[in-house]
Design an enzyme around this catalytic site. Structure first.
Site, PDB file in Angstrom:
ATOM      1  N   ARG A  33       0.799  -1.230   0.000  1.00  0.00           N
ATOM      2  CA  ARG A  33       0.000   0.000   0.000  1.00  0.00           C
ATOM      3  C   ARG A  33       0.829   1.275   0.000  1.00  0.00           C
ATOM      4  NH1 ARG A  33      -2.474  -0.219   6.185  1.00  0.00           N
ATOM      5  NH2 ARG A  33      -0.509   0.164   7.289  1.00  0.00           N
ATOM      6  N   GLU A  34       2.136   1.152   0.314  1.00  0.00           N
ATOM      7  CA  GLU A  34       2.938   2.369   0.409  1.00  0.00           C
ATOM      8  C   GLU A  34       4.207   2.294  -0.432  1.00  0.00           C
ATOM      9  OE1 GLU A  34       4.971   5.162   3.870  1.00  0.00           O
ATOM     10  OE2 GLU A  34       3.472   3.673   4.427  1.00  0.00           O
ATOM     11  N   GLY A  37       9.502  -2.732   0.228  1.00  0.00           N
ATOM     12  CA  GLY A  37      10.519  -2.820   1.269  1.00  0.00           C
ATOM     13  C   GLY A  37       9.939  -2.633   2.651  1.00  0.00           C
ATOM     14  N   ILE A  39       8.353  -1.158   6.234  1.00  0.00           N
ATOM     15  CA  ILE A  39       8.892  -0.270   7.257  1.00  0.00           C
ATOM     16  C   ILE A  39      10.404  -0.401   7.361  1.00  0.00           C
ATOM     17  CG2 ILE A  39       8.953   0.179   9.756  1.00  0.00           C
ATOM     18  CD1 ILE A  39       6.498   1.299   8.351  1.00  0.00           C
ATOM     19  N   GLY A 178      10.606   5.094  26.741  1.00  0.00           N
ATOM     20  CA  GLY A 178      10.915   3.717  26.361  1.00  0.00           C
ATOM     21  C   GLY A 178      12.376   3.582  25.998  1.00  0.00           C
ATOM     22  N   SER A 179      13.011   2.506  26.464  1.00  0.00           N
ATOM     23  CA  SER A 179      14.452   2.336  26.232  1.00  0.00           C
ATOM     24  C   SER A 179      14.774   1.013  25.568  1.00  0.00           C
ATOM     25  CB  SER A 179      15.215   2.449  27.558  1.00  0.00           C
ATOM     26  OG  SER A 179      14.919   1.349  28.398  1.00  0.00           O
ATOM     27  N   GLY A 180      13.849   0.552  24.722  1.00  0.00           N
ATOM     28  CA  GLY A 180      14.178  -0.584  23.876  1.00  0.00           C
ATOM     29  C   GLY A 180      15.095  -0.124  22.760  1.00  0.00           C
ATOM     30  N   GLU A 201      12.061   5.347  31.423  1.00  0.00           N
ATOM     31  CA  GLU A 201      11.806   3.908  31.282  1.00  0.00           C
ATOM     32  C   GLU A 201      10.936   3.423  32.444  1.00  0.00           C
ATOM     33  OE1 GLU A 201      11.160   0.307  30.598  1.00  0.00           O
ATOM     34  OE2 GLU A 201      12.346   1.307  29.042  1.00  0.00           O
ATOM     35  N   HIS A 447      44.179 -12.464  15.071  1.00  0.00           N
ATOM     36  CA  HIS A 447      44.629 -11.403  15.966  1.00  0.00           C
ATOM     37  C   HIS A 447      45.346 -10.332  15.160  1.00  0.00           C
ATOM     38  CE1 HIS A 447      46.275  -9.513  19.578  1.00  0.00           C
ATOM     39  NE2 HIS A 447      47.444  -9.464  18.940  1.00  0.00           N
TER      40      HIS A 447
END
Length: 468
Positions: A33-34, A37, A39, A178-180, A201, A447
């Site tokens: 619809r937009e 890909g 969101i 919110g802190s997700g 939070e 390394h």
């Protein structure tokens, strides 16, 4: 038109499902619809990483003297940063258009809805309705920003992640609720560009789904960056205050008022399951999610659902793998694929947060492993002891590994540091192969690298540390 498969939604679940279906010989269409890909490519994963990269470059320049470089004064051109992000998103969306054409997938622009079993109604932007038939229908409509009853997103004073990506001007101050992943990523972006950021939070610690040690480390680093953090707190109401807002915040010690230019609501997501015709077909849902079996078929044969709209981690890479499993199971049933695919192990899904420093994790946290009855061996290796990290000037953070003490099973890995999202796949693969700690230690790590810190952490867990 009649198809073998119609996919509704073109995000990382939907477009992957369409491509795999076409590869297996199904006549396929995809409804969007937009923008192709979804969101992720247009308003999520990809453009946010472009914003975060701009912030990271600014940090590099601001700290250039620590690398022996004289870079002079530096500042962010907010409009140019936003423009670059949108350009990256547009390029990726055009890439999906190319993939649809390459794989001979019909793109039906409009809103898709289940009309009846085997029928999809598509309404375009002009209101024109077309009816299409398909033997199999895959729902992949994703999710949107969740709204709290007392924190309605108006797009101006209270914004969601979409508005946060295209603000007309940089705010001087911002409250992030919110802190997700979304909350801490935008907090880093705006704070680095000079916005005064306060995170609120509700739970006792930030990034609450992560291991407790990760939460403590990120809080310490963010406070050092000047980001204010309030935990065990909730925004009770928001009022306009001239050009800004006043937010009443309930804390453990009482109610306070915060003032800012804007409030970003980052309190999670809600699945897009409305107006799809689920009720008409009797498709079962629970707690806002579509119920499916291990191959993503709903209770109605021929109708499938994947991605953020079904139970499980709401992550782009999860949606893509669910798409593959769903379509290959369908292909097996239609004798177009040689074997039934292996169902997803949701305990072995990597999670990545792209703030700075980055966070990456998979498997059990230390607390969850103990609660599950495991006796554990835990090793933690700080990047301050890593030669590569020291050379790169990226010594913040650590790698933490968790093993079952009895059998040596790799239970989980939790990292915070520069580019750790590029390292976590090692643990995912090793856990899939049921690798033990000894087999990892017997595998030579290059390394100097950041990734060898995983090996170093395992050595710590088993009392064999060399570099610590």
């Amino acid at each position: 038109m009649a198809y073998d498969v119609i996919v509704i939604g073109s995000g990382p679940g939907g477009y992957v499902a369409a491509i795999r279906a076409s590869q297996l010989g199904f006549k396929t269409a995809i409804v969007e619809r937009e923008s192709l890909g979804g969101i992720c490519l247009n308003w999520g994963c990809i453009p946010t990483k472009a914003l975060l990269k701009s912030a990271q470059i600014l940090e590099y320049i601001q700290h250039a003297k620590t690398y022996g470089i004289n870079a002079g004064e530096s500042s962010a051109d907010f409009d140019a940063v936003i423009k670059r992000s949108r350009g990256v998103a547009d390029k990726m969306s055009k890439g999906v258009q190319f993939l649809m054409k390459k794989n001979k997938i019909d793109v039906l622009m409009g809103s898709g809805k289940l009309k009846s079993k085997g029928q999809v109604e598509v309404t375009d932007k002009d209101g024109k309705v077309a009816l299409h038939e398909a033997k199999s229908i895959i729902l992949a409509t994703g999710a949107r920003a969740r709204e709290l009853p007392n924190l309605k997103i108006d797009g101006k004073k209270v914004i969601g992640y979409r508005e946060a990506m295209v603000l007309p001007k940089q705010p001087k101050s911002m409250i992030v609720v919110g802190s997700g992943a979304i909350g801490v990523e935008f907090a880093y972006f705006y704070a680095t560009l000079g916005t005064k950021v306060t995170i609120v939070e509700f739970l006792p610690r930030i990034v609450p789904v992560e291991d407790e040690d990760i939460s403590k480390e990120l809080e310490k680093i963010y406070k050092k960056k000047g980001i204010e953090i309030m935990v065990n707190a909730s925004v009770e109401s928001v009022e306009g205050n001239g050009d800004g807002v006043k937010a009443k915040v309930k804390t453990a010690t009482g109610e306070i008022t915060l003032e800012a230019d804007v409030v970003l609501s980052a309190v999670g997501i809600a699945a897009n399951i409305e107006n799809l015709g689920l009720e008409a077909l009797g498709i079962k849902t629970d707690k806002g999610k579509v119920l499916v079996d291990k191959y993503y078929q709903t209770n109605i044969p021929g109708v499938y659902a994947i991605g953020d709209m079904v139970p499980g981690q709401a992550l782009a890479h999860v949606a893509s793998k669910e798409a593959i499993v769903c379509v290959e199971a369908l292909g097996y049933n239609e004798k177009k694929y040689a074997h039934k695919p292996e169902p997803i192990d949701y305990m072995n899904i990597p999670g990545c947060t792209y703030c700075a420093p980055e966070i990456a994790s998979v498997g059990y946290t230390e607390k969850a492993a103990k609660e599950a009855g495991y006796e554990v061996k835990v090793g933690k290796f700080p990047f301050s002891a890593s030669g590569k990290a020291s050379a790169a000037g990226a010594t913040e953070g650590f790698v933490k590994v968790i093993f079952d003490a009895k059998y040596g099973e790799w239970l989980g890995t939790h990292m915070i540091g520069a580019n750790v999202t590029e390292i976590i796949a090692q643990t995912v693969t090793a856990r899939k192969l049921e690798t033990t700690y000894q087999e990892v230690l017997d595998s030579i790590h290059p390394h100097p690298t950041m990734s060898e810190s995983v090996k170093d952490a395992i050595e710590v867990a088993y009392g064999e540390a060399i570099h610590l």
